[in-house]
Design a protein around this motif. Structure first.
Motif, mmCIF file in Angstrom:
data_model
loop_
_atom_site.group_PDB
_atom_site.id
_atom_site.type_symbol
_atom_site.label_atom_id
_atom_site.label_comp_id
_atom_site.label_asym_id
_atom_site.label_seq_id
_atom_site.Cartn_x
_atom_site.Cartn_y
_atom_site.Cartn_z
ATOM 1 N N SER A 29 -30.041 3.015 8.699
ATOM 2 C CA SER A 29 -28.758 2.664 8.108
ATOM 3 C C SER A 29 -28.522 3.418 6.809
ATOM 4 O O SER A 29 -29.461 3.867 6.137
ATOM 5 N N THR A 30 -27.271 3.540 6.451
ATOM 6 C CA THR A 30 -26.888 4.241 5.229
ATOM 7 C C THR A 30 -27.423 3.540 4.000
ATOM 8 O O THR A 30 -27.839 4.193 3.035
ATOM 9 N N SER A 31 -27.453 2.216 4.019
ATOM 10 C CA SER A 31 -27.957 1.490 2.856
ATOM 11 C C SER A 31 -29.444 1.768 2.623
ATOM 12 O O SER A 31 -29.891 1.872 1.477
ATOM 13 N N LEU A 34 -29.693 5.244 1.076
ATOM 14 C CA LEU A 34 -29.316 5.172 -0.341
ATOM 15 C C LEU A 34 -30.411 4.520 -1.177
ATOM 16 O O LEU A 34 -30.666 4.923 -2.316
ATOM 17 N N VAL A 92 -30.355 12.035 -1.391
ATOM 18 C CA VAL A 92 -29.591 11.422 -0.295
ATOM 19 C C VAL A 92 -29.496 12.402 0.866
ATOM 20 O O VAL A 92 -29.750 12.045 2.027
ATOM 21 N N PHE A 96 -31.253 11.967 4.502
ATOM 22 C CA PHE A 96 -30.414 11.942 5.696
ATOM 23 C C PHE A 96 -30.854 13.018 6.686
ATOM 24 O O PHE A 96 -30.980 12.751 7.890
#
Length: 170
Positions: A29-31, A34, A92, A96
Motif C-alpha cells: 500500500s501507498t501508506s 510512505l 519514496v 516504490f
C-alpha cells in the motif's frame, strides 16, 4: 482406491495454496511505502549528517538539494531542509520501484544490489571518479545499508500483508 483419493486431495490442497499465494501477493500500500520513506529519511539522514559532521564524506544532506541550489550554499539550514525533502522524495521513489521490481522475490541480498545500483547512479551525478578512497567507502557503506533497509523493510511489509490477507481469507 484410497491412495488415489488421498493423492488427489493432496494435489488439490497444493493447487489451492498456490492460488492463495498468487492472489495474496498484492502490491504494497501507498501508506506503507510512505512510512518506509519517512523512517528511511529520518534514520539515513541522521547517519549522513553524522558522517558529514565527522568529515567522513564531503556530502551532507544538503547535497541532495544540489539541483536546486549552488554548491556553496550546501551547508546552510535552508539547503539542509530542502535536501531532507529531496531525500524523502527519492526514498519514496526508490521504495516504490523496489516494490514494483522485487515484490515477489524473497532474497535479502537484493537490497544490497539495489543499494549498489543507487551508489552507481549517485556516483554518476557526483563524479565518483574524483572521490578519494575514504569518501568512496563511506558513500558505499551508506548506499549499501540504505538499499538494504529499503529492501528488507519492503519485503517484510509485503510478507506481513500477504500473511494477514491469507489469514483473513481462511
Amino acid at each position: 482406491m484410497e491412495v488415489s483419493k488421498t493423492g488427489r486431495k493432496h494435489k488439490q490442497s497444493r493447487v489451492s495454496q498456490m492460488e492463495e499465494s498468487r492472489q495474496g501477493s498484492k502490491r504494497l500500500s501507498t501508506s506503507k511505502i510512505l512510512e518506509v520513506a519517512f523512517w528511511g529519511t529520518i534514520i539515513w539522514g541522521l547517519i549522513r549528517l553524522m558522517a558529514h559532521f565527522l568529515n567522513m564524506t564531503p556530502y551532507g544532506v544538503g547535497a541532495f538539494a544540489r539541483p536546486f541550489i549552488s554548491i556553496e550554499d550546501e551547508n546552510t539550514f535552508a539547503s539542509l531542509c530542502l535536501g531532507a525533502i529531496v531525500l524523502f522524495v527519492e526514498t519514496v521513489v526508490a521504495s516504490f520501484v523496489f516494490s514494483l521490481l522485487f515484490s515477489r522475490i524473497r532474497a535479502w541480498w537484493l537490497g544490497l544490489v539495489y543499494g549498489a545500483v543507487m551508489l552507481v547512479i549517485a556516483g554518476f551525478f557526483f563524479h565518483i571518479g574524483n572521490w578519494e578512497v575514504a569518501t568512496l567507502s563511506t558513500e558505499g557503506a551508506w548506499y549499501l545499508t540504505f538499499g538494504l533497509f529499503i529492501g528488507m523493510t519492503i519485503m517484510l511489509e509485503q510478507s506481513d500483508e500477504n500473511h494477514a490477507w491469507n489469514e483473513s481469507t481462511r
